[in-house]
Design a protein around this motif. Structure first.
Motif, PDB file in Angstrom:
ATOM      1  N   TYR A   1      46.029  29.225  61.470  1.00 32.54           N
ATOM      2  CA  TYR A   1      45.296  29.883  60.494  1.00 32.54           C
ATOM      3  C   TYR A   1      43.828  29.265  60.429  1.00 32.54           C
ATOM      4  CZ  TYR A   1      49.635  31.845  58.237  1.00 32.54           C
ATOM      5  OH  TYR A   1      50.922  32.318  58.132  1.00 32.54           O
ATOM      6  N   PRO A   2      42.787  30.099  60.689  1.00 25.65           N
ATOM      7  CA  PRO A   2      41.408  29.537  60.719  1.00 25.65           C
ATOM      8  C   PRO A   2      40.884  29.629  59.228  1.00 25.65           C
ATOM      9  CG  PRO A   2      41.489  31.740  61.837  1.00 25.65           C
ATOM     10  CD  PRO A   2      42.885  31.423  61.645  1.00 25.65           C
ATOM     11  N   MET A   3      39.929  29.173  59.142  1.00 26.12           N
ATOM     12  CA  MET A   3      39.178  29.367  57.738  1.00 26.12           C
ATOM     13  C   MET A   3      39.267  30.818  57.258  1.00 26.12           C
ATOM     14  SD  MET A   3      35.141  28.360  56.799  1.00 26.12           S
ATOM     15  CE  MET A   3      34.791  29.849  57.782  1.00 26.12           C
ATOM     16  N   GLY A   4      39.573  30.901  56.144  1.00 21.96           N
ATOM     17  CA  GLY A   4      39.627  32.183  55.379  1.00 21.96           C
ATOM     18  C   GLY A   4      40.899  32.897  55.467  1.00 21.96           C
ATOM     19  N   SER A   5      41.700  32.361  55.981  1.00 28.59           N
ATOM     20  CA  SER A   5      43.051  33.108  56.462  1.00 28.59           C
ATOM     21  C   SER A   5      44.294  32.776  55.657  1.00 28.59           C
ATOM     22  CB  SER A   5      43.314  33.196  57.973  1.00 28.59           C
ATOM     23  OG  SER A   5      43.705  31.923  58.461  1.00 28.59           O
ATOM     24  N   GLY A   6      45.381  33.511  55.363  1.00 29.80           N
ATOM     25  CA  GLY A   6      46.353  32.859  54.611  1.00 29.80           C
ATOM     26  C   GLY A   6      47.457  33.927  54.532  1.00 29.80           C
ATOM     27  N   LEU A   7      48.508  33.935  53.811  1.00 31.03           N
ATOM     28  CA  LEU A   7      49.522  34.935  53.616  1.00 31.03           C
ATOM     29  C   LEU A   7      49.844  35.419  52.436  1.00 31.03           C
ATOM     30  CD1 LEU A   7      51.600  36.578  55.597  1.00 31.03           C
ATOM     31  CD2 LEU A   7      53.101  34.400  55.562  1.00 31.03           C
ATOM     32  N   SER A   8      49.940  36.466  51.902  1.00 29.70           N
ATOM     33  CA  SER A   8      50.155  37.042  50.649  1.00 29.70           C
ATOM     34  C   SER A   8      51.659  36.528  50.424  1.00 29.70           C
ATOM     35  CB  SER A   8      50.161  38.487  50.458  1.00 29.70           C
ATOM     36  OG  SER A   8      48.519  38.741  50.757  1.00 29.70           O
ATOM     37  N   TRP A   9      51.965  36.746  49.060  1.00 22.67           N
ATOM     38  CA  TRP A   9      53.297  36.604  48.533  1.00 22.67           C
ATOM     39  C   TRP A   9      54.320  37.442  48.986  1.00 22.67           C
ATOM     40  CZ3 TRP A   9      54.729  32.598  45.642  1.00 22.67           C
ATOM     41  CH2 TRP A   9      54.099  31.705  44.979  1.00 22.67           C
ATOM     42  N   HIS A  10      55.592  37.029  49.415  1.00 21.90           N
ATOM     43  CA  HIS A  10      56.605  37.719  49.966  1.00 21.90           C
ATOM     44  C   HIS A  10      57.855  37.037  50.093  1.00 21.90           C
ATOM     45  CE1 HIS A  10      55.319  35.068  53.207  1.00 21.90           C
ATOM     46  NE2 HIS A  10      56.567  35.416  53.608  1.00 21.90           N
ATOM     47  N   LYS A  11      59.025  37.322  50.141  1.00 27.69           N
ATOM     48  CA  LYS A  11      60.299  36.727  50.701  1.00 27.69           C
ATOM     49  C   LYS A  11      60.557  37.205  51.926  1.00 27.69           C
ATOM     50  CE  LYS A  11      63.581  39.498  47.970  1.00 27.69           C
ATOM     51  NZ  LYS A  11      64.484  39.371  46.870  1.00 27.69           N
ATOM     52  N   ASP A  12      61.416  36.705  52.825  1.00 24.98           N
ATOM     53  CA  ASP A  12      61.859  36.866  54.079  1.00 24.98           C
ATOM     54  C   ASP A  12      62.800  37.831  54.189  1.00 24.98           C
ATOM     55  OD1 ASP A  12      59.829  35.201  55.168  1.00 24.98           O
ATOM     56  OD2 ASP A  12      61.277  33.405  55.100  1.00 24.98           O
ATOM     57  N   ALA A  13      62.687  38.633  55.180  1.00 25.05           N
ATOM     58  CA  ALA A  13      63.708  40.018  55.453  1.00 25.05           C
ATOM     59  C   ALA A  13      65.385  39.393  55.548  1.00 25.05           C
ATOM     60  CB  ALA A  13      63.625  40.460  57.013  1.00 25.05           C
ATOM     61  N   LYS A  14      66.008  40.176  55.270  1.00 31.12           N
ATOM     62  CA  LYS A  14      67.551  40.174  55.126  1.00 31.12           C
ATOM     63  C   LYS A  14      67.882  39.609  56.823  1.00 31.12           C
ATOM     64  CE  LYS A  14      68.269  43.739  51.883  1.00 31.12           C
ATOM     65  NZ  LYS A  14      69.087  44.776  51.752  1.00 31.12           N
ATOM     66  N   ASN A  15      69.154  39.085  56.597  1.00 29.95           N
ATOM     67  CA  ASN A  15      70.061  38.380  58.127  1.00 29.95           C
ATOM     68  C   ASN A  15      69.126  37.091  58.311  1.00 29.95           C
ATOM     69  OD1 ASN A  15      71.572  40.743  58.228  1.00 29.95           O
ATOM     70  ND2 ASN A  15      69.704  41.855  59.387  1.00 29.95           N
ATOM     71  N   ARG A  16      68.536  36.548  57.296  1.00 32.84           N
ATOM     72  CA  ARG A  16      68.029  35.282  57.282  1.00 32.84           C
ATOM     73  C   ARG A  16      68.734  34.260  56.370  1.00 32.84           C
ATOM     74  NH1 ARG A  16      61.772  37.229  58.862  1.00 32.84           N
ATOM     75  NH2 ARG A  16      62.151  37.979  60.903  1.00 32.84           N
TER      76      ARG A  16
ATOM     77  N   GLY B   1      35.840  24.288  57.468  1.00 38.08           N
ATOM     78  CA  GLY B   1      35.204  24.482  58.582  1.00 38.08           C
ATOM     79  C   GLY B   1      35.866  24.918  59.883  1.00 38.08           C
ATOM     80  N   ASP B   2      35.723  24.206  60.850  1.00 36.61           N
ATOM     81  CA  ASP B   2      36.568  24.583  62.216  1.00 36.61           C
ATOM     82  C   ASP B   2      37.695  23.916  62.296  1.00 36.61           C
ATOM     83  OD1 ASP B   2      35.574  22.087  62.539  1.00 36.61           O
ATOM     84  OD2 ASP B   2      34.643  22.446  64.594  1.00 36.61           O
ATOM     85  N   HIS B   3      38.314  23.432  61.275  1.00 38.94           N
ATOM     86  CA  HIS B   3      39.592  22.718  61.290  1.00 38.94           C
ATOM     87  C   HIS B   3      40.618  23.696  60.791  1.00 38.94           C
ATOM     88  CE1 HIS B   3      38.142  18.475  61.345  1.00 38.94           C
ATOM     89  NE2 HIS B   3      37.339  18.963  60.755  1.00 38.94           N
ATOM     90  N   ALA B   4      41.486  24.245  61.483  1.00 40.01           N
ATOM     91  CA  ALA B   4      42.486  24.987  61.489  1.00 40.01           C
ATOM     92  C   ALA B   4      43.899  24.711  61.258  1.00 40.01           C
ATOM     93  CB  ALA B   4      42.403  26.210  62.649  1.00 40.01           C
ATOM     94  N   ARG B   5      44.661  25.590  60.530  1.00 46.33           N
ATOM     95  CA  ARG B   5      45.919  25.223  60.451  1.00 46.33           C
ATOM     96  C   ARG B   5      46.787  25.518  61.331  1.00 46.33           C
ATOM     97  NH1 ARG B   5      50.446  28.009  58.158  1.00 46.33           N
ATOM     98  NH2 ARG B   5      51.567  26.975  56.532  1.00 46.33           N
ATOM     99  N   TYR B   6      47.366  24.719  62.050  1.00 45.12           N
ATOM    100  CA  TYR B   6      48.194  24.783  63.424  1.00 45.12           C
ATOM    101  C   TYR B   6      49.552  24.502  62.916  1.00 45.12           C
ATOM    102  CZ  TYR B   6      44.368  24.852  66.753  1.00 45.12           C
ATOM    103  OH  TYR B   6      43.112  25.179  67.461  1.00 45.12           O
ATOM    104  N   SER B   7      50.775  25.683  63.317  1.00 49.72           N
ATOM    105  CA  SER B   7      52.036  25.346  63.026  1.00 49.72           C
ATOM    106  C   SER B   7      53.023  26.093  64.047  1.00 49.72           C
ATOM    107  CB  SER B   7      52.263  25.824  61.706  1.00 49.72           C
ATOM    108  OG  SER B   7      52.119  27.281  61.313  1.00 49.72           O
ATOM    109  N   ILE B   8      54.266  25.405  63.784  1.00 54.86           N
ATOM    110  CA  ILE B   8      55.212  26.305  64.475  1.00 54.86           C
ATOM    111  C   ILE B   8      56.340  26.711  63.219  1.00 54.86           C
ATOM    112  CG2 ILE B   8      57.268  26.327  66.105  1.00 54.86           C
ATOM    113  CD1 ILE B   8      54.830  26.109  67.501  1.00 54.86           C
TER     114      ILE B   8
END
Length: 230
Positions: A114-129, A206-213
Motif C-alpha cells: 500500500y503506497p501513499m494514498g492507498s487504502g481499503l474501504s469498509w467491508h466484511k470478507d466473503a462467505k466460506n471463510r 512519503g516513499d514508506h509503503a505498507r508491506y504485508s502478507i
C-alpha cells in the motif's frame, strides 16, 4: 510471538517472526514482482477511490485440490516463510479462526504493498471463510503515516438489516470500533464477519509503503486465492 491484545473479534501478536525470518521476508518482498491490483482484473475489493495498492504472489497451504497455475506451499519462494510460521501458530490462532478440518480446510498467503494514498474501504470478507490475518513486513512505521486497520464494534452497520452503509441517525450501531497500527512484524488475526477497513497511507509517509502478507482461512468451496486484502 507475543499476544498483545485479544477480544472476541480479533487478536494482535507482536514479534510474530523470528529476526532472521523477518529479514528473509523483507528481502523476498524487495525482489517480488508486484502489479497494481486493477491490472489483473476488476478487483471488487478495492473501490475507485482506494488508491493504487499493489499485489504480488499468492500461495495456498493445505488445499485439497489446488487450481492449476496457483502456487502451493511449499513452493520454494520466500513466502514459504510466512506459510510455515502460520502453520506453527495455528493452535494459538484457533480461538479466532477455529480448527483446521472443522472450521476451515486451507489458508492463503498473498503479498501486498500500500503506497501513499492507498487504502481499503469498509467491508466484511466473503462467505466460506472462517477468518483472516495480516502480517506487516515493512522495516519501520510511524503512527502519523496512517494505514491503520480499522475494525467496527458491530458486525453490521444496521442491526437486523445487513446494510453496510453507515448512517448518521441516532442509535445506529455503526461508528464505534478499534484500530491497529501496522507496526513491523505484527500479526493481526480476525474472525469472519467483522466489518473492517484499511485507512489510507498518509502523505507524511512519503516513499514508506505498507508491506504485508494477508490471507484467509477458508473452505475449498471458494478456491480463489485472493479477494480482500486486509
Amino acid at each position: 510471538m507475543e499476544l498483545l491484545h485479544s477480544s472476541d473479534q480479533f487478536a494482535v501478536f507482536d514479534d510474530f517472526l523470528g529476526a532472521e525470518a523477518f529479514q528473509q521476508m523483507q528481502a523476498y518482498l524487495g525482489s517480488e514482482n508486484f502489479t497494481y491490483v486493477r491490472s489483473r482484473r476488476w478487483h471488487t475489493a478495492f473501490k475507485l477511490l482506494d488508491g493504487d495498492p499493489l499485489v504480488g504472489s499468492s500461495v495456498l497451504s493445505d488445499h485439497p485440490a489446488p487450481p492449476e497455475n496457483v502456487l502451493v506451499h511449499p513452493c520454494g519462494r520466500g513466502i514459504d516463510v510466512v506459510a510455515t510460521a502460520i502453520k506453527a501458530a495455528l493452535p494459538d490462532l484457533a480461538p479466532w479462526v477455529g480448527k483446521q478440518g472443522e472450521a476451515w480446510e486451507f489458508f492463503t498467503c498473498t503479498s501486498y504493498i500500500y503506497p501513499m494514498g492507498s487504502g481499503l474501504s469498509w467491508h466484511k470478507d466473503a462467505k466460506n471463510r472462517a477468518g483472516s490475518y495480516v502480517l506487516y513486513l515493512h522495516p519501520e512505521w510511524q503512527p502519523k503515516w496512517g494505514a491503520e486497520l480499522l475494525l467496527s464494534g458491530t458486525p453490521e452497520w444496521h442491526r437486523g438489516t445487513g446494510d453496510e452503509q453507515p448512517q448518521r441517525a441516532t442509535g445506529t450501531p455503526g461508528g464505534i470500533g478499534q484500530f491497529v497500527t501496522p507496526y513491523p512484524n505484527r500479526l493481526v488475526v480476525m474472525k469472519a464477519g467483522v466489518m473492517h477497513a484499511v485507512k489510507k497511507v498518509d502523505v507524511t509517509a512519503g516513499d514508506h509503503a505498507r508491506y504485508s502478507i494477508a490471507g484467509f482461512f477458508q473452505t475449498a468451496a471458494e478456491p480463489a486465492p485472493q479477494d480482500r486484502a486486509s
